[in-house]
Design a protein around this motif. Sequence first.
Motif, PDB file in Angstrom:
ATOM      1  N   TYR A  99      56.920  43.440  48.410  1.00  0.00           N
ATOM      2  CA  TYR A  99      55.964  42.929  47.423  1.00  0.00           C
ATOM      3  C   TYR A  99      54.642  43.684  47.424  1.00  0.00           C
ATOM      4  O   TYR A  99      53.633  43.194  46.909  1.00  0.00           O
ATOM      5  CB  TYR A  99      55.738  41.421  47.621  1.00  0.00           C
ATOM      6  CG  TYR A  99      57.027  40.672  47.838  1.00  0.00           C
ATOM      7  CD1 TYR A  99      58.001  40.626  46.837  1.00  0.00           C
ATOM      8  CD2 TYR A  99      57.311  40.061  49.046  1.00  0.00           C
ATOM      9  CE1 TYR A  99      59.211  39.968  47.038  1.00  0.00           C
ATOM     10  CE2 TYR A  99      58.519  39.406  49.259  1.00  0.00           C
ATOM     11  CZ  TYR A  99      59.463  39.372  48.251  1.00  0.00           C
ATOM     12  OH  TYR A  99      60.661  38.730  48.457  1.00  0.00           O
ATOM     13  N   GLY A 100      54.658  44.884  48.036  1.00  0.00           N
ATOM     14  CA  GLY A 100      53.471  45.726  48.022  1.00  0.00           C
ATOM     15  C   GLY A 100      52.336  45.216  48.882  1.00  0.00           C
ATOM     16  O   GLY A 100      51.183  45.619  48.702  1.00  0.00           O
ATOM     17  N   ARG A 101      52.637  44.344  49.828  1.00  0.00           N
ATOM     18  CA  ARG A 101      51.591  43.762  50.665  1.00  0.00           C
ATOM     19  C   ARG A 101      51.534  44.441  52.024  1.00  0.00           C
ATOM     20  O   ARG A 101      52.564  44.793  52.599  1.00  0.00           O
ATOM     21  CB  ARG A 101      51.830  42.262  50.849  1.00  0.00           C
ATOM     22  CG  ARG A 101      51.790  41.483  49.540  1.00  0.00           C
ATOM     23  CD  ARG A 101      52.048  40.019  49.765  1.00  0.00           C
ATOM     24  NE  ARG A 101      51.925  39.265  48.519  1.00  0.00           N
ATOM     25  CZ  ARG A 101      51.972  37.944  48.443  1.00  0.00           C
ATOM     26  NH1 ARG A 101      52.159  37.227  49.525  1.00  0.00           N
ATOM     27  NH2 ARG A 101      51.842  37.337  47.272  1.00  0.00           N
ATOM     28  N   ASN A 132      47.648  41.271  53.795  1.00  0.00           N
ATOM     29  CA  ASN A 132      46.543  41.703  52.921  1.00  0.00           C
ATOM     30  C   ASN A 132      45.196  41.205  53.444  1.00  0.00           C
ATOM     31  O   ASN A 132      44.379  40.654  52.712  1.00  0.00           O
ATOM     32  CB  ASN A 132      46.767  41.228  51.484  1.00  0.00           C
ATOM     33  CG  ASN A 132      47.712  42.159  50.730  1.00  0.00           C
ATOM     34  OD1 ASN A 132      48.235  43.116  51.281  1.00  0.00           O
ATOM     35  ND2 ASN A 132      47.931  41.861  49.465  1.00  0.00           N
ATOM     36  N   GLN A 229      56.778  42.120  41.449  1.00  0.00           N
ATOM     37  CA  GLN A 229      56.051  42.870  40.418  1.00  0.00           C
ATOM     38  C   GLN A 229      54.559  42.965  40.729  1.00  0.00           C
ATOM     39  O   GLN A 229      53.771  43.440  39.911  1.00  0.00           O
ATOM     40  CB  GLN A 229      56.231  42.180  39.054  1.00  0.00           C
ATOM     41  CG  GLN A 229      57.672  42.054  38.603  1.00  0.00           C
ATOM     42  CD  GLN A 229      57.804  41.182  37.362  1.00  0.00           C
ATOM     43  OE1 GLN A 229      56.934  41.177  36.492  1.00  0.00           O
ATOM     44  NE2 GLN A 229      58.900  40.435  37.276  1.00  0.00           N
ATOM     45  N   GLY A 230      54.176  42.496  41.917  1.00  0.00           N
ATOM     46  CA  GLY A 230      52.779  42.543  42.306  1.00  0.00           C
ATOM     47  C   GLY A 230      51.983  41.335  41.872  1.00  0.00           C
ATOM     48  O   GLY A 230      50.745  41.351  41.917  1.00  0.00           O
ATOM     49  N   ASN A 231      52.681  40.262  41.466  1.00  0.00           N
ATOM     50  CA  ASN A 231      52.012  39.065  40.984  1.00  0.00           C
ATOM     51  C   ASN A 231      52.055  37.953  42.023  1.00  0.00           C
ATOM     52  O   ASN A 231      52.626  38.095  43.104  1.00  0.00           O
ATOM     53  CB  ASN A 231      52.661  38.589  39.679  1.00  0.00           C
ATOM     54  CG  ASN A 231      52.486  39.575  38.549  1.00  0.00           C
ATOM     55  OD1 ASN A 231      51.377  39.998  38.252  1.00  0.00           O
ATOM     56  ND2 ASN A 231      53.598  39.952  37.917  1.00  0.00           N
ATOM     57  N   ASN A 263      48.714  36.585  37.982  1.00  0.00           N
ATOM     58  CA  ASN A 263      47.904  36.256  39.155  1.00  0.00           C
ATOM     59  C   ASN A 263      46.823  35.234  38.833  1.00  0.00           C
ATOM     60  O   ASN A 263      45.835  35.124  39.551  1.00  0.00           O
ATOM     61  CB  ASN A 263      47.229  37.518  39.717  1.00  0.00           C
ATOM     62  CG  ASN A 263      48.194  38.379  40.501  1.00  0.00           C
ATOM     63  OD1 ASN A 263      49.337  37.994  40.717  1.00  0.00           O
ATOM     64  ND2 ASN A 263      47.755  39.536  40.927  1.00  0.00           N
ATOM     65  N   ASP A 279      43.813  37.429  44.395  1.00  0.00           N
ATOM     66  CA  ASP A 279      44.020  38.713  45.059  1.00  0.00           C
ATOM     67  C   ASP A 279      45.069  38.517  46.118  1.00  0.00           C
ATOM     68  O   ASP A 279      44.780  38.046  47.220  1.00  0.00           O
ATOM     69  CB  ASP A 279      42.708  39.209  45.673  1.00  0.00           C
ATOM     70  CG  ASP A 279      42.873  40.541  46.392  1.00  0.00           C
ATOM     71  OD1 ASP A 279      43.905  41.195  46.194  1.00  0.00           O
ATOM     72  OD2 ASP A 279      41.953  40.911  47.164  1.00  0.00           O
TER      73      ASP A 279
END
Length: 280
Positions: A99-101, A132, A229-231, A263, A279
Amino acid sequence: MNFLKSTYGAMMLVGLLAVSCNRDEDMQQGTDTEEEQAVETSSEGEDASDDALEMAYQGEHQLSVSGGRVKNTLCATVTNDKVNKIITIDFGDGCVGPYGRERKGKIFIAYSSEVGDSIANRIITFGDFFVNNKGVTGTIELRDVSINADGNLQSTKRLKDLTITFPNGQKVVYNGSRTREWLAGAGDDDPTNNKYKITGTVTGESTTGRSFTQEIVEPIIADWSCAAQGNFARVSGVVEMTKLNGYSVRKRTVYYGDGECDNVITITTFRRTYTITVDN
């Protein structure tokens, strides 16, 4: 003599009541800004616990299908202490994973049966764990795991002094229970298919020491395909904070959305309705 004792006792009682009243008055001096911060941090903070549970699941699942010591798309090393029945997910000094974290530190999973047993109880704790840059300490227990009437895995998620510390130093502490129903993705090799329904009530404490009660009044849906999706994973549901120490008993609602991947959450306090971008 008895008169003097009675007079002295009455004076002491008045003094104690005065101190108590002064303390109550001190707690009643909260601003609108502080009230909003308490609602926001309590709403955003549980995302970190959602993430920790998701990482715990992925670590155990990948360990159960591969066996032994593995290094995988979690960007972590997963080991299983079979004697003490503890899985360790070690993210090291930090790396960007699902998840890009970015995560660092360790997640520990104490299991009651065997790795991969979907209905076994689990106790999850943390060692210098951050997602994060949000610190996570305390305990998450998954208990009363069963198959419900709809054929879905369901469990009680108990929070014990689960503390989320934000990069700016604000924090929120949770205690209480959530019911967590696995709507989709159970057993899939693709964890982005995971979707959960969350209900229940927790109590907590904000950075300034104000206690609160938070109740899910419309079930929260956490969709990890949105997180991929980064959400924000939480795409719908409504939470009410009805009690916040030092403030009047009144509704403060958090609206997570109508199922769209974004978000944005909408907050309504006594004074206003506004949106924030999470965020994550």
